[in-house]
Design a protein around this motif. Structure first.
Motif, PDB file in Angstrom:
ATOM      1  N   THR A  46      67.457 -11.872  15.802  1.00 38.65           N
ATOM      2  CA  THR A  46      68.500 -11.307  14.937  1.00 38.65           C
ATOM      3  C   THR A  46      69.882 -11.804  15.338  1.00 38.65           C
ATOM      4  OG1 THR A  46      68.644  -9.283  16.273  1.00 38.65           O
ATOM      5  CG2 THR A  46      67.182  -9.231  14.353  1.00 38.65           C
ATOM      6  N   THR A  52      69.125  -8.907   9.711  1.00 38.55           N
ATOM      7  CA  THR A  52      68.379  -7.728  10.117  1.00 38.55           C
ATOM      8  C   THR A  52      66.910  -7.983   9.823  1.00 38.55           C
ATOM      9  OG1 THR A  52      70.231  -6.254   9.699  1.00 38.55           O
ATOM     10  CG2 THR A  52      68.035  -5.270   9.667  1.00 38.55           C
ATOM     11  N   GLU A  54      63.151  -7.058   8.988  1.00 40.20           N
ATOM     12  CA  GLU A  54      62.363  -5.983   8.380  1.00 40.20           C
ATOM     13  C   GLU A  54      61.383  -5.468   9.441  1.00 40.20           C
ATOM     14  OE1 GLU A  54      62.460  -4.618   5.354  1.00 40.20           O
ATOM     15  OE2 GLU A  54      64.129  -5.899   4.738  1.00 40.20           O
ATOM     16  N   THR A  55      61.137  -4.190   9.435  1.00 43.41           N
ATOM     17  CA  THR A  55      60.291  -3.579  10.459  1.00 43.41           C
ATOM     18  C   THR A  55      58.907  -4.208  10.515  1.00 43.41           C
ATOM     19  OG1 THR A  55      61.500  -1.512  10.189  1.00 43.41           O
ATOM     20  CG2 THR A  55      59.381  -1.387  11.318  1.00 43.41           C
ATOM     21  N   LYS A 150      70.462  -4.625  14.320  1.00 44.77           N
ATOM     22  CA  LYS A 150      70.773  -4.936  12.923  1.00 44.77           C
ATOM     23  C   LYS A 150      71.954  -5.894  12.908  1.00 44.77           C
ATOM     24  CE  LYS A 150      68.810  -0.760  11.161  1.00 44.77           C
ATOM     25  NZ  LYS A 150      67.598  -1.183  10.566  1.00 44.77           N
ATOM     26  N   ARG A 151      71.810  -6.983  12.145  1.00 34.91           N
ATOM     27  CA  ARG A 151      72.844  -8.006  12.060  1.00 34.91           C
ATOM     28  C   ARG A 151      72.996  -8.444  10.610  1.00 34.91           C
ATOM     29  NH1 ARG A 151      73.080  -6.807  16.793  1.00 34.91           N
ATOM     30  NH2 ARG A 151      72.857  -8.117  18.587  1.00 34.91           N
ATOM     31  N   THR A 155      67.844 -10.389   5.499  1.00 37.84           N
ATOM     32  CA  THR A 155      66.676  -9.854   6.212  1.00 37.84           C
ATOM     33  C   THR A 155      65.776 -11.003   6.577  1.00 37.84           C
ATOM     34  OG1 THR A 155      65.487  -9.500   4.134  1.00 37.84           O
ATOM     35  CG2 THR A 155      66.697  -7.606   5.047  1.00 37.84           C
TER      36      THR A 155
END
Length: 157
Positions: A46, A52, A54-55, A150-151, A155
């Motif tokens: 990231t 960011t 994705e999970t 998170k950046r 994504t």
């Protein structure tokens, strides 16, 4: 090599080092070394891409990092044992056999375990089981990393 591949290797190396004797005791806390390795890999990704993750995608990357961590850990532990910096599994089993009160049957069982663990098949089995377990905890670490790091606005693709 893509940033994603580099991130997976970095996460695997961090997890592998943290899972190597004698600091592998950190993995007694729910494979914390593997989780931290996956988080480090996601942080690197990231940070480099300024996106960011994705999970779900980070969890898949984390699983890959966990598998690599198992392989690196096995290699590092073997190398450290061969140069005498850490006790090998054979040394540990020999010490266990010298314990007072151990029956001859118990000693024979330990000899059988020692023979199997020092064989190529035993090493592959142990590394494979570790890779499976580490993949699960690596996926958890990847998901945690995605939530923490998170950046930018994009994504992971």
């Amino acid at each position: 090599m893509s940033t994603k591949q580099t991130s997976i290797i970095i996460g695997g190396l961090v997890g592998g080092v943290l899972s190597t004797s004698p600091i592998s005791v950190i993995n007694c806390l729910c494979c914390l070394g593997v989780i931290l390795g996956a988080m480090a890999g996601i942080w690197y990704y990231t940070n480099q891409e300024q996106i960011t993750a994705e999970t779900a995608d980070a969890a898949v990357m984390g699983a890959g990092m966990g598998v690599l961590a198992a392989v690196f850990s096995a290699a590092f532990t073997y190398l450290l044992g061969s140069i005498g910096l850490v006790p090998t599994s054979e040394d540990q089993l020999q010490n266990a056999m010298q314990q007072e009160g151990m029956t001859e049957e118990g000693r024979q069982m330990l000899r059988n375990i020692q023979e199997y663990m020092s064989s190529v098949g035993g090493m592959i089995l142990i590394t494979g089981v570790s890779a499976f377990i580490y993949a699960i905890f690596g996926a958890i670490g990847g998901a945690i990393g995605a939530a923490l790091f998170k950046r930018g606005e994009g994504t992971l693709q």
